[in-house]
Design an enzyme around this catalytic site. Structure first.
Site, PDB file in Angstrom:
ATOM      1  N   GLU A 248       0.706  -0.942  -0.235  1.00 32.40           N
ATOM      2  CA  GLU A 248       0.174  -0.125  -0.359  1.00 32.40           C
ATOM      3  C   GLU A 248       1.071   1.394  -0.032  1.00 32.40           C
ATOM      4  OE1 GLU A 248      -2.319   0.312   4.031  1.00 32.40           O
ATOM      5  OE2 GLU A 248      -3.166   2.032   2.349  1.00 32.40           O
ATOM      6  N   SER A 373      -6.364   2.407  11.149  1.00 33.53           N
ATOM      7  CA  SER A 373      -7.082   2.854  11.851  1.00 33.53           C
ATOM      8  C   SER A 373      -5.456   3.750  11.785  1.00 33.53           C
ATOM      9  CB  SER A 373      -7.811   2.468  12.174  1.00 33.53           C
ATOM     10  OG  SER A 373      -6.491   2.605  13.779  1.00 33.53           O
TER      11      SER A 373
HETATM   12  C1  LIG Z   1     -13.730   2.983   3.126  1.00 28.59           C
HETATM   13  C2  LIG Z   1     -13.500   1.663   3.747  1.00 28.59           C
HETATM   14  C3  LIG Z   1     -13.530   1.011   2.933  1.00 28.59           C
HETATM   15  C4  LIG Z   1     -13.213  -0.285   3.420  1.00 28.59           C
HETATM   16  N1  LIG Z   1     -12.406  -1.410   2.233  1.00 28.59           N
HETATM   17  C5  LIG Z   1     -12.120  -2.581   2.944  1.00 28.59           C
HETATM   18  C6  LIG Z   1     -11.339  -3.287   2.262  1.00 28.59           C
HETATM   19  O1  LIG Z   1     -11.821  -3.675   1.188  1.00 28.59           O
HETATM   20  N2  LIG Z   1     -11.534  -4.924   2.562  1.00 28.59           N
HETATM   21  C7  LIG Z   1     -11.507  -4.738   3.924  1.00 28.59           C
HETATM   22  O2  LIG Z   1     -11.274  -5.919   4.270  1.00 28.59           O
HETATM   23  N3  LIG Z   1     -11.641  -4.083   4.865  1.00 28.59           N
HETATM   24  C8  LIG Z   1     -12.375  -2.564   3.948  1.00 28.59           C
HETATM   25  N4  LIG Z   1     -13.167  -2.031   4.867  1.00 28.59           N
HETATM   26  C9  LIG Z   1     -12.498  -2.350   6.714  1.00 28.59           C
HETATM   27  C10 LIG Z   1     -11.364  -1.098   7.391  1.00 28.59           C
HETATM   28  O3  LIG Z   1     -10.235  -2.308   6.977  1.00 28.59           O
HETATM   29  C11 LIG Z   1     -11.828  -1.533   8.528  1.00 28.59           C
HETATM   30  O4  LIG Z   1     -12.972  -1.123   9.192  1.00 28.59           O
HETATM   31  C12 LIG Z   1     -10.474  -1.067   9.957  1.00 28.59           C
HETATM   32  O5  LIG Z   1     -10.061  -1.723   9.716  1.00 28.59           O
HETATM   33  C13 LIG Z   1     -10.512  -0.966  11.552  1.00 28.59           C
HETATM   34  O6  LIG Z   1     -11.240  -1.972  11.870  1.00 28.59           O
HETATM   35  P1  LIG Z   1     -12.541  -2.285  12.274  1.00 28.59           P
HETATM   36  O7  LIG Z   1     -14.115  -1.486  11.551  1.00 28.59           O
HETATM   37  O8  LIG Z   1     -13.069  -3.150  13.066  1.00 28.59           O
HETATM   38  O9  LIG Z   1     -12.973  -1.344  13.918  1.00 28.59           O
HETATM   39  P2  LIG Z   1     -12.263  -1.387  15.241  1.00 28.59           P
HETATM   40  O10 LIG Z   1     -10.661  -2.469  14.945  1.00 28.59           O
HETATM   41  O11 LIG Z   1     -13.371  -2.094  15.361  1.00 28.59           O
HETATM   42  O12 LIG Z   1     -12.069  -0.059  15.590  1.00 28.59           O
HETATM   43  C14 LIG Z   1     -13.059   0.953  17.017  1.00 28.59           C
HETATM   44  C15 LIG Z   1     -12.123   1.983  17.407  1.00 28.59           C
HETATM   45  O13 LIG Z   1     -11.512   1.396  17.792  1.00 28.59           O
HETATM   46  C16 LIG Z   1      -9.398   1.595  17.413  1.00 28.59           C
HETATM   47  N5  LIG Z   1      -8.600   0.861  18.031  1.00 28.59           N
HETATM   48  C17 LIG Z   1      -9.399  -0.736  17.710  1.00 28.59           C
HETATM   49  N6  LIG Z   1      -7.463  -1.173  18.038  1.00 28.59           N
HETATM   50  C18 LIG Z   1      -7.026  -0.467  18.593  1.00 28.59           C
HETATM   51  C19 LIG Z   1      -5.764  -0.143  19.853  1.00 28.59           C
HETATM   52  N7  LIG Z   1      -4.990  -1.943  19.426  1.00 28.59           N
HETATM   53  N8  LIG Z   1      -5.068   0.747  20.041  1.00 28.59           N
HETATM   54  C20 LIG Z   1      -5.942   1.425  19.726  1.00 28.59           C
HETATM   55  N9  LIG Z   1      -7.263   2.466  19.370  1.00 28.59           N
HETATM   56  C21 LIG Z   1      -7.444   1.213  18.380  1.00 28.59           C
HETATM   57  C22 LIG Z   1      -9.997   2.344  16.110  1.00 28.59           C
HETATM   58  O14 LIG Z   1      -8.090   2.795  15.628  1.00 28.59           O
HETATM   59  C23 LIG Z   1     -10.888   2.667  16.086  1.00 28.59           C
HETATM   60  O15 LIG Z   1     -10.785   4.042  16.655  1.00 28.59           O
HETATM   61  C24 LIG Z   1     -12.468  -0.399   4.355  1.00 28.59           C
HETATM   62  C25 LIG Z   1     -13.376   0.200   5.543  1.00 28.59           C
HETATM   63  C26 LIG Z   1     -13.409   1.603   5.176  1.00 28.59           C
HETATM   64  C27 LIG Z   1     -14.276   3.008   6.112  1.00 28.59           C
END
Ligand SMILES: Cc1cc2nc3c(=O)[nH]c(=O)nc-3n(C[C@H](O)[C@H](O)[C@H](O)COP(=O)(O)OP(=O)(O)OC[C@H]3O[C@@H](n4cnc5c(N)ncnc54)[C@H](O)[C@@H]3O)c2cc1C
Lengths: 390, 368
Positions: A248, A373
């Protein structure tokens, strides 16, 4: 310091620029052109244009020619990104395939995979999705539960992926699947290349906060995939995924700067139209945003240098991601500040494409989530770059 | 594309840092810091500065200099910042730049050699109290006969300077740069007791003082000089910030509370990660701005203002964080955190504050 591109690279710029000038119809640049088109039509238009671009030799810029690439330099790839932005060229319809899958296949794929995956991807015959995230496994990818049960020479796949970009258009998906029953965390996972056009795969659109449906959910119910169709070896999915995600990164920041700098200029024009460009507070805020964008540009030149020198970027890419994503987000917050009470309104203004700017502003809320993130990136910088303990 | 220092430039930086680590560490800095009545100009250090060629970097080879540029000078400035080093290096380099940019052949021949060796200690007086760091901030007037009247403040190291480059408004509104002997009749020099003990600051009053005009001086040269001051100060700030961050990280790895290193708490980690990125961006910005000045690039004014505003903001935040993330010990006089904090405070406003530089960025990108 020497910030020039080589003569060969500049020659490439000239050729690309002239091809772009001839191939992009002027009306594509009209305000609102893309937003009034139905999703499917817009996608097909882009798909077709991108295929022609590939035929003209302007795809896979820095990939080896044996894979259908142009065999160019990292500098040419940076120039390509800049020129695409300057020409308002349509965004690729195959971002996950081109950015992630192709370089991974080139690095560790079998000969057959190299032959069968890369060419059709370049011609946009196959649109790829990335199947990593699941409802219970986002940042914590190792919590994934989608399973693959061996039956003869096939895996039978069950489970769900979510927020899958291009789910509605996807032909194939590179998916992280737990192929060893009962395995924990990053063990026993394989990256499977699954055909999405089969009865066992169901796709549902998800509406994003912007109103668009660029992503969706993918359900696997006894979906089938040949054992051969794994990338990087059975049980090695975690290693494959880490390699894949490392692609990436790279030197895309110079092109991103070009995009953001044009957005900055559009936002400045907005400030003028709304009579805010003399307000000293607005001026300070805009200047702060520009400082971060310029820093992104310098940083991107540094990263390009590292790539050209053959250095491993390692965790530095987390810094790049944080810099560009947060700079972009802050820029759009300033846009809202200049509009004030007009920020949420939909009425058009002559000479300004406010609607697509609002769309960009919405989109900027996603860039600190996907691709790792901001919080996860900060963990990486703190632990791997600064050496702070877990 | 090559956006990085050369091996020679890196070696220059290493040699400055190694010298300072061996011969002028924080204990030596403390000696200067805790002696506010002293002149803040350690002679052994100055001798080395001259001998090692750190003053000769920007002086042309024709005048026994190294004939390098601001990019090389910022390498030295960064190392001095990291060591919170006192002494009139920056002021002498800038005075040399004024002579190089505006001096006649004769003036260059006479003045640049001694600048390069350290035989001349010099400084620059460009702004009066309350003024901005541009032509509007000049508070000295040159009369038709070339005598100078007015004030400049704060001016570094006048107390040990052999010569001062003074900016003055001339009849008709032009800007001239004048060489003034600080011991001449009509010059008053008042110490200002800055809380930043890593320098010495003064107010300079001029009352009909005879000065020697640098032949080619102009408002443009003043801007060029101020831009050099801004970039080299930004480089010093970046050195301060990087060192402050490194020290803070290493303290927070060792310091245990609640049974864990405090550096394992995410509230600290994430902020430190952001600061690391901020310092890195400021480092890149300083490199770019220095290179833009050396190569006469059209975007040099923008680049200088980006570098100075970014470096000022990030250095203030890092040095304040250094105190905070050391806890109580960070607030003590015994600890070195305040050296970094106070130097950053002073330099943040020198050669244009972040706000002033953002004003210029706005003018260049909104009105331009
Ligand atoms: C527009 C868009 C396109 C996407 N496209 C794809 C795709 O094509 N394929 C795919 O597989 N995924 C895709 N995603 C998913 C994306 O990879 C996930 O949303 C991302 O990895 C975060 O996971 P989550 O949404 O489960 O959030 P969570 O992991 O549940 O996080 C929730 C909050 O907690 C925080 N957090 C989590 N872990 C920690 C830590 N260890 N320390 C501190 N803070 C933490 C996060 O930063 C966030 O603020 C896409 C997401 C978006 C928004």
């Amino acid at each position: 310091m020497d910030l020039r591109y080589t003569a060969e690279e500049e020659q490439f710029r000239t050729e690309l620029r002239s091809w772009l000038a001839d191939s992009i119809p002027a009306r594509w640049r009209d305000p609102g052109f893309w937003s009034v088109l139905p999703d499917n039509e817009a996608f097909e238009l882009r798909r077709d244009w991108e295929r022609r671009k590939a035929e003209a030799g302007f795809a896979g810029i820095a990939w080896p020619t044996e894979f259908g690439g142009r065999g160019g330099t990292p500098g040419m790839k940076a120039i390509y990104d800049v020129e695409m932005a300057l020409a308002d060229a349509p965004m690729t319809v195959n971002p996950l395939g081109l950015t992630f899958l192709a370089p991974t296949v080139m690095a560790i794929g079998t000969e057959q995979q190299k032959r069968e995956i890369i060419g059709p991807m370049l011609r946009n015959e196959v649109i790829w999705c990335q199947g990593f995230s699941e409802p219970g496994a986002g940042s914590d990818l190792a919590a994934l539960r989608t399973s693959g049960r061996l039956e003869g020479d096939e895996f039978v796949v069950n489970g769900q992926k979510v927020w899958t970009t291009n789910a509605l258009h996807g032909d194939k998906i590179f998916a992280m699947v737990r192929t060893e029953p009962g395995s924990q965390k990053h063990r026993g996972v394989s990256m499977l290349l699954i055909d999405m056009n089969q009865p066992g795969v169901e796709v549902r659109p998800l509406k994003q906060m912007s109103g668009a449906s660029e992503f969706g959910e993918v359900f696997f119910t006894d979906a089938r995939v040949s054992v051969e169709d794994n990338l990087g070896g059975l049980g090695n999915g975690w290693g494959t995924a880490m390699l894949l995600l490392s692609f990436e990164r790279g030197a895309s920041g110079i092109g991103q700067y070009t995009v953001f700098r044009r957005q900055y200029d559009d936002i400045v024009a907005t400030a003028r139209t709304f009579g805010r460009s003399d307000d000293p507070v607005v001026r300070q805020e805009l200047a702060k945003r520009l400082v971060e964008l310029e820093c992104l540009r310098y940083h991107a030149m540094h990263v390009l240098t590292e790539v050209e020198q053959g250095h491993d970027l390692g965790s530095e890419s987390s810094m790049t991601k944080l810099q560009w994503s947060e700079a972009s987000q802050d820029l759009w917050e300033t846009f809202d500040d200049l509009l004030g009470p007009e920020a949420t309104l939909g009425h058009p203004r002559p000479g300004l494409d406010l609607e697509s700017m609002q769309q960009e502003a919405m989109w900027s809320r996603s860039v600190t989530i996907w691709g790792g993130s901001s919080q996860v990136q900060r963990n990486i910088v703190a632990e791997r770059v600064l050496g702070l303990p877990r | 594309m090559y956006f990085a220092l050369t091996d020679e430039q890196r070696a220059l930086g290493d040699s400055v840092r190694e010298y300072l680590a061996d011969r002028f560490d924080l204990t030596a800095v403390r000696g200067v810091f805790e002696d506010p009545r002293g002149d803040g100009h350690p002679r052994e250090l100055w001798k080395a500065v001259g001998e090692q060629g750190w003053l000769a970097v920007c002086v042309p080879e024709d005048y026994d200099g190294l004939g390098l540029g601001v990019l090389d000078a910022q390498v030295v400035a960064r190392a001095f910042g990291a060591g919170v080093v006192p002494g009139p290096w920056l002021t002498t380099v800038l005075a040399g730049e004024a002579v190089r940019l505006a001096g006649s052949d004769d003036q260059q021949a006479r003045l640049l050699g001694p600048v390069a060796t350290g035989d001349t200690v010099a400084t620059v007086a460009v702004r009066g109290e309350g003024g901005r760091f541009d032509a509007s901030g000049v508070r000295v007037r040159a009369a038709a006969d070339g005598t100078l009247t007015g004030t400049a403040s704060p001016v570094e190291y006048v107390g040990v300077a052999d010569t001062v480059v003074v900016a003055a408004t001339e009849p008709g509104g032009a800007i001239g740069l004048y060489l003034v002997d600080p011991h001449a009749a009509g010059v008053t020099v008042t110490g200002l007791d800055s809380y930043d003990g890593t320098t010495r600051l003064f107010a300079v009053g001029l009352e009909g003082v005879a000065g020697e005009r640098l032949a080619g001086s102009s408002a443009e040269v003043l801007t060029a000089l101020l831009d050099r001051g801004a970039v080299l100060t930004a480089a010093d700030l970046v050195g301060v910030a990087r060192e402050a961050l490194t020290r803070t990280v290493s303290y927070d790895i060792d310091r245990v509370q609640f049974g864990k290193p405090v550096g394992s708490f995410q509230a600290l980690k994430h902020h430190l990660a952001d600061l690391h990125i901020g310092v890195t961006m400021a480092e890149h910005a300083v490199l770019y701005a220095a290179f833009a000045l050396d190569s006469g690039s059209g975007d040099a004014p923008l680049a200088v203002s980006v570098a100075k505003s970014k470096a000022a903001d990030v250095a203030r935040e890092v040095t304040a964080t250094m105190i905070q993330y050391h806890g109580g010990i960070g607030y003590t006089w015994e600890h070195e955190a305040h050296f970094f904090y106070k130097r950053a405070k002073r330099e943040a406003y020198a050669y244009g504050s972040a706000v002033e530089h953002r004003d210029r960025i706005a003018a260049l990108t909104i009105d331009g």
